[in-house]
Design an enzyme around this catalytic site. Structure first.
Site, mmCIF file in Angstrom:
data_model
loop_
_atom_site.group_PDB
_atom_site.id
_atom_site.type_symbol
_atom_site.label_atom_id
_atom_site.label_comp_id
_atom_site.label_asym_id
_atom_site.label_seq_id
_atom_site.Cartn_x
_atom_site.Cartn_y
_atom_site.Cartn_z
ATOM 1 N N LYS A 29 -34.047 56.344 -22.335
ATOM 2 C CA LYS A 29 -33.725 54.622 -22.552
ATOM 3 C C LYS A 29 -34.902 54.132 -21.522
ATOM 4 C CE LYS A 29 -29.983 51.553 -22.575
ATOM 5 N NZ LYS A 29 -28.519 51.329 -22.882
ATOM 6 N N ASP A 37 -17.571 47.804 -26.311
ATOM 7 C CA ASP A 37 -18.513 47.557 -27.404
ATOM 8 C C ASP A 37 -18.540 48.619 -28.156
ATOM 9 O OD1 ASP A 37 -20.543 46.158 -28.797
ATOM 10 O OD2 ASP A 37 -22.171 46.476 -27.758
#
Ligand SMILES: Nc1ncnc2c1ncn2[C@@H]1O[C@H](COP(=O)(O)OP(=O)(O)OP(=O)(O)O)[C@@H](O)[C@H]1O
Length: 481
Positions: free
Chosen positions: A64, A158
């Site tokens: 990431k 989320d």
């Protein structure tokens, strides 16, 4: 002790806690040259995730990559730190593991466990909808990991099919802890400067999965994740999220009205479970009550599930991307994606937030993602008044007799309908708003083409993302509000 002394003492204590804190996933001195970069797994609102193989060990990670300048500019530093420190302390087979981190002048890197099976979202899209047995399998694995997250005193905030990743053999891993919220009695150590509150944000998460209480500014509870779980289960079984509409604002209206319609083919047990997870009262959702997760796990929908040995069951078959011959499980994909440009790393352009044409995997996803990215994209703020927010936005072609021009069409809550030159960032025109369809109406001529009819002119647009009907719905709903 005077105020200054107190402050100094507090600062010293905090610094001490930072010094004595030891990360499990080490901060390494690696550089990007230590890795062979493969395909791009995906682009988030402030990161890019790339398949990367460590040259010396041959181990594959999902790297990431976050651009430091962008994160600072968007005030996301605290969220990045929180995601790092939370992931560092979580160990569960159903949660993406963080292996190590490193940084260079321009970027931060998090080496995550690579989920070669892609997103659950893509499985739903490719299969149309999932058979109940498959949905049950995935829901059970999510619940198993969610119970652990909640027991650690965290709210994920989320949960959605895009953040439920799959291993190469098809087991679930919950990802994206960028919105996580530690509860007061959390067992997770949170360092100073990590985001422990979110006063600055209106809401976190994704519009279609946000529970009604969050829209009413109630504090976050584990009930938020249970609502999102209900939405996710609905989406697995039907192919679409329960609160689907043309813009964030319209989705919110549906959520507040709890406007859920179950397809006939849902079983009674599935309907009952989703109905309970979508209870308006967060404390009544199964999993949030005094008996903890028992009421959720003992629901008749999960009859036959062995909760003690959940990950030993064979997962559903993964459907691969069209044109993919080799199975992702047979070693993954080391061919760099054609859109992958190593120069993106650290050059400030690798954040994927450059405009409205961010690609996403579905219609519903598109709308939500576009709306949320664009409405937080500060470059359009200059066209808004204080308190005004974007309800719908698209890069469209404004068609004229002999030519066409790309414009950014923007509908706001004022209501206001404007179009902007996206390259010069200059306002090109305002369509005078009227609630009277005689003075403002929209005619759809095809899924991508529509006309906005004003008293003295007709303007023709083409939306390459085929959202003509959604534009019509958004405008008409505002006229009838
Ligand atoms: N460990 C992983 N293995 C494989 N793919 C991953 C992994 N983590 C993320 N991805 C892919 O990369 C995409 C981007 O991930 P990231 O967490 O940065 O952003 P996001 O979930 O889209 O977040 P945001 O909500 O911040 O926009 C994800 O949607 C997912 O498809």
């Amino acid at each position: 002790m005077g105020e200054i002394e107190k402050e100094v003492e507090l600062k010293m204590k905090l610094e001490e806690s930072v010094k004595s804190f030891k990360f499990r996933a080490p901060q390494e001195n690696f550089t990007i040259q230590d890795f062979d970069m493969g395909k791009i797994y995906g682009v988030g609102s402030y990161s890019k995730v790339v398949r990367a193989k460590k040259k010396d060990t041959g181990k594959v990670y999902a790297l990431k990559i976050m651009d430091k300048k962008f994160i600072t500019k968007e005030n996301k530093t605290a969220y990045v730190k929180l995601e790092r420190i939370v992931l560092d302390q979580l160990t569960h087979p159903g949660i993406v593991q963080l292996h190590f981190t490193f940084q260079d002048t321009f970027s931060l890197y998090m080496a995550l466990e690579s989920c070669e099976g892609g997103e659950l979202f893509d499985q739903i899209t490719r299969k149309g909808r999932l058979p109940e047995d498959e949905a049950r399998f995935y829901a059970a694995e999510v619940i198993d990991a969610l119970e652990y997250i909640h027991n650690m005193g965290l709210i994920h905030r989320d949960i959605k099919p895009e953040n439920l990743l799959l291993t190469s053999d098809g087991h679930i891993k919950i990802a994206d802890f960028g919105s996580v919220k530690p509860m007061q009695d959390s067992r997770i150590t949170v360092l100073p400067n990590a985001a422990s509150d979110d006063k600055a944000c209106t809401f976190v998460g994704t519009a279609a999965y946000v529970p009604p209480e969050v829209l009413n500014s109630s504090p976050a509870t584990i009930g938020n994740d249970l609502w999102a779980l209900g939405c996710t289960l609905f989406q697995m079984l039907s192919g679409t999220s329960p609160f689907k509409d043309a813009s964030e604002w319209l989705i919110f209206q549906r959520i507040i009205a709890r406007d859920v319609r179950f397809p006939d083919y849902f079983s009674d047990h599935a309907k009952d479970l989703i109905d309970k997870l979508l209870d308006i009262d967060p404390a009544k959702r199964p999993g949030a009550g005094r008996d903890g997760y028992d009421s959720l796990k003992n629901h008749p929908f999960f009859k036959g599930i062995n909760w003690r040995d959940i990950r030993s069951k064979s997962p559903p078959r993964l459907v691969l991307e069209k044109g993919h011959t080799a199975s992702r499980s047979s070693g993954g994909d080391d061919t760099p994606d054609s859109s992958w440009n190593p120069a993106h790393i650290g050059d400030g352009t690798g954040t994927g937030n450059s405009g409205s044409d961010v690609s996403s995997s579905s219609d519903a996803g598109n709308i939500t993602k576009l709306a949320s990215i664009d409405s937080f994209d500060s470059k359009w703020q200059q066209f808004l008044e204080p308190g005004e927010s974007i309800l719908m936005i698209s890069m469209v072609k404004k068609l004229q007799k002999l030519s066409s021009k790309k414009v950014q069409l923007i509908l706001t809550n004022k209501p206001k309908l404007i179009y902007v030159d996206p390259s010069k960032l200059a306002g090109k025109g305002t369509m005078i708003w009227s609630d009277d369809p005689n003075d403002l109406s929209i005619q759809v001529t095809s899924p991508s083409n529509f006309k906005i009819v004003l008293p003295k002119k007709v303007m023709t647009f083409e939306d390459p993302k085929q959202r003509a009907y959604q534009w019509k719905k958004a405008i008409e709903t505002l006229q009838n509000r």
